[in-house]
Structure formats: C-alpha cells, structure tokens
Design a protein around this motif. Structure first.
Motif, PDB file in Angstrom:
ATOM      1  N   ARG A 177      -4.438  -7.932 -18.801  1.00 48.14           N
ATOM      2  CA  ARG A 177      -4.654  -7.061 -17.990  1.00 48.14           C
ATOM      3  C   ARG A 177      -3.575  -5.786 -18.238  1.00 48.14           C
TER       4      ARG A 177
ATOM      5  N   PHE B 159       5.180  -9.381  -7.448  1.00 46.51           N
ATOM      6  CA  PHE B 159       4.128 -10.078  -7.920  1.00 46.51           C
ATOM      7  C   PHE B 159       4.914 -10.905  -9.065  1.00 46.51           C
ATOM      8  N   GLN B 160       4.561 -12.312  -8.774  1.00 47.69           N
ATOM      9  CA  GLN B 160       5.268 -13.310  -9.793  1.00 47.69           C
ATOM     10  C   GLN B 160       4.415 -13.514 -10.644  1.00 47.69           C
ATOM     11  N   ILE B 161       4.876 -13.603 -12.032  1.00 48.33           N
ATOM     12  CA  ILE B 161       4.155 -13.930 -13.254  1.00 48.33           C
ATOM     13  C   ILE B 161       4.837 -15.296 -13.705  1.00 48.33           C
ATOM     14  N   GLN B 162       3.901 -16.343 -13.895  1.00 49.90           N
ATOM     15  CA  GLN B 162       4.307 -17.646 -14.246  1.00 49.90           C
ATOM     16  C   GLN B 162       3.469 -18.192 -15.343  1.00 49.90           C
ATOM     17  N   HIS B 163       3.466 -19.596 -15.602  1.00 52.06           N
ATOM     18  CA  HIS B 163       2.774 -20.070 -16.577  1.00 52.06           C
ATOM     19  C   HIS B 163       1.095 -20.206 -16.567  1.00 52.06           C
ATOM     20  N   GLN B 164       0.727 -20.318 -14.859  1.00 54.07           N
ATOM     21  CA  GLN B 164      -0.501 -20.164 -14.696  1.00 54.07           C
ATOM     22  C   GLN B 164      -1.407 -18.814 -14.728  1.00 54.07           C
ATOM     23  N   ASN B 165      -0.706 -17.905 -14.710  1.00 54.43           N
ATOM     24  CA  ASN B 165      -1.297 -16.443 -14.759  1.00 54.43           C
ATOM     25  C   ASN B 165      -0.771 -15.654 -16.017  1.00 54.43           C
ATOM     26  N   LEU B 166      -0.012 -16.465 -16.551  1.00 55.63           N
ATOM     27  CA  LEU B 166       0.569 -15.603 -17.809  1.00 55.63           C
ATOM     28  C   LEU B 166      -0.369 -14.768 -18.791  1.00 55.63           C
ATOM     29  N   GLU B 167      -1.491 -15.458 -19.115  1.00 61.11           N
ATOM     30  CA  GLU B 167      -2.339 -14.972 -20.256  1.00 61.11           C
ATOM     31  C   GLU B 167      -3.198 -13.937 -19.536  1.00 61.11           C
ATOM     32  N   GLU B 168      -3.677 -14.117 -18.377  1.00 61.77           N
ATOM     33  CA  GLU B 168      -4.456 -13.190 -17.541  1.00 61.77           C
ATOM     34  C   GLU B 168      -3.528 -11.726 -17.343  1.00 61.77           C
ATOM     35  N   ILE B 169      -2.375 -11.896 -17.050  1.00 61.50           N
ATOM     36  CA  ILE B 169      -1.655 -10.705 -16.763  1.00 61.50           C
ATOM     37  C   ILE B 169      -1.335  -9.959 -18.011  1.00 61.50           C
TER      38      ILE B 169
END
Length: 298
Positions: free
Chosen positions: A38, A25-35
């Motif tokens: 969670r 699973f890749q964590i980048q700028h676009q999903n950082l806050e959500e991940i």
C-alpha cells in the motif's frame, strides 16, 4: 517493530502521541506485506517512520529502503520522514568509518589498529611496536557485526587471537583496540552511556562490567566536572547526523573523555523497572516526550 522487548517502549510512544493529538500506526510481521504494497502504491502515507525492525529482521528492509528512497527523492516533501534514515544508520554502524571521522574531529578514541576483511587480505602486518601500544590486554571488534556485543573479544593478548578472530566474519573489517581504564568518581566507575535524542542530551552512568544504568544528576555533573560529556556527544551528532543514538564515553584517570563505543544507532529501550540492566524509566520517558515534541513541531 519486531523485538518483543520493545513493547513497553512502543506503548509509551503511542500513549505520549495520543496525549499530543498525534496518531500512530504499528507495523509488525502480521501486516508488513500489506503495508509495503500500500505504501508502494501510494494508498497510504506516514509523516514519520520509526524503524526498530529492519536492523534485526531483513523482511523489513524493503519497506525501510522504499521509505528512504521516497524521502531522498522528494526532498522530504509529502514523503515519510524516517527517524534515523537507513543510509545514515548503516554508515554510523560502521565502527571503522566512525573511528576515522572521530579522529578527524578531534574526539579522543582508544589506540586502534584497523584491519581489512580477511576475504580481501588473508594476512596482515602487525609489527611488535604497534602491538605494544595496545597494552597487555585489548579488544578485537568487527566493524559492523557488533550489535549487543556480537563478535567482540575482550581481554585478548596475542597476534594469534587477532588472526583467528578475523576469520569469524571474513567480509568485515576489524578494529583492535587498547583497553581504556576509567577513573573512579566516588565509588563509581566513570563509564557513561550518553543518549542523543532529537536535540537533547541525556548522560547516564553505565557500568561496563555489570551493564547497570543510573541517572547522572546535574549536581554530579558539576561536582565531577562531567559537563564535557555533552559537547562531545553534540560533536558526535554532527558527525553521524542521526536523530536518536547513544554513545559510550569514559572519563579516564588522566581526565580525558574517550569515546569507546562510537554510535549505537538502535538503542535498547528496555525499562529499568522491569530489567536489571534496563534504561532508567525517567530517561526513556524523556526520550519519548522529546520524540513526540520533535514530530509535533515539524
């Protein structure tokens, strides 16, 4: 991950993991806050985390710190296992700390003056006898602000240059180091970047002037007596305890193996097939395969 030039490395990890039935699973700028939210809420968890972002983008630091806290407080039980835990990574990045530990471990290092931050000591004593040991030209390096050579001054010749350099990063310690001269083995400068990756050691030729890599073959190791690169790197691993790093080692004219750039905790994995100063593709693949093997066995 955040650096655009990591894309090839990331894609190779994903491919290698898929071949071994490992999910990624890749964590980048676009999903950082959500991940992050969670992970904090324990709605999502990972077995392993490879952090290629928090060193260059502070927005990733809260996630890296939370993962480290989970790992340390749970003794690794049901918590993500960070590759190169953040606390060890930050410790290894301090060249002054590593210099002293290398000395204590008997690893050869350049003659070095360790200077306190200018913010703590506006003036420093630099006796002529100590300056003479540095030679006619020397390096000036901040202890922590040196990623990609940032802040490093080569070919310095005077006390004035040292005092001026300390003002650039006032809160950082500084190292003033002699210039180490490599031997020549055949037509090549005997300068090496050696990778430690999850239990394996991969030495490479690395020209400090051109930054161009070449694979070091087993035949060359035997012919030139370079087997010693491996135990020195293994000893460095014992000191820094990182899962994956590189170090710069020089074979000198008097047959010593000298560590000149101690621990590179975030290795540049741009491939040689696309970048002149990139890492040989076969070396990158070996590192990725070993990463997947390491994860698959734990």
């Amino acid at each position: 991950w955040a650096w655009e030039f990591d894309r090839d490395f990331v894609e190779l990890i994903v491919q290698c993991a898929r071949e071994r039935n490992l999910t990624t699973f890749q964590i980048q700028h676009q999903n950082l806050e959500e991940i992050l939210s969670r992970v904090v809420a324990r709605e999502v968890n990972f077995r392993f985390v490879v952090d290629r972002a928090s060193d260059e983008d502070e927005r990733f630091l809260p996630l890296a710190r939370h993962i480290l806290h989970q790992f340390r407080s749970s003794n690794g039980i049901s918590a993500p296992r960070p590759v190169n835990p953040l606390d060890l990574q930050q410790e290894a990045a301090d060249k002054a700390t590593m210099h002293m530990r290398f000395l204590s471990a008997g690893i050869d290092v350049p003659h070095t003056l360790l200077l306190p931050p200018a913010a703590d000591a506006a003036t420093v004593d630099l006796p002529p006898s100590e300056m003479e040991k540095l030679g006619r030209r020397f390096f000036i390096k901040p202890a922590n602000t040196t990623g990609g050579g940032i802040g490093v001054i080569s070919g310095a010749k005077s006390v004035e240059e040292i005092l001026q350099a300390r003002l650039t990063h006032k809160n950082d310690k500084y190292l003033v180091q002699e210039t180490v001269k490599p031997a020549y083995l055949g037509d090549a400068r005997a300068w090496f970047r050696v990778f430690y990756a999850f239990g394996i050691i991969i030495p490479c030729w690395w020209d400090d002037q051109t930054h161009v890599y070449d694979e070091l073959t087993p035949e060359e190791e035997g012919t030139y007596g370079l087997e010693r690169l491996r135990p020195v790197t293994a000893r460095i691993h014992e000191i820094c305890r990182l899962d994956f790093f590189s170090t710069e080692l020089v074979y000198t004219v008097d047959s010593k193996i000298v560590a000149v750039d101690y621990v590179n905790d975030i290795c540049d994995m741009r491939p040689r097939s696309k970048f002149r100063d990139g890492v040989p593709d076969a070396v990158i693949r070996a590192i990725v395969v070993r990463l997947c093997e390491f994860i698959g066995k734990i």
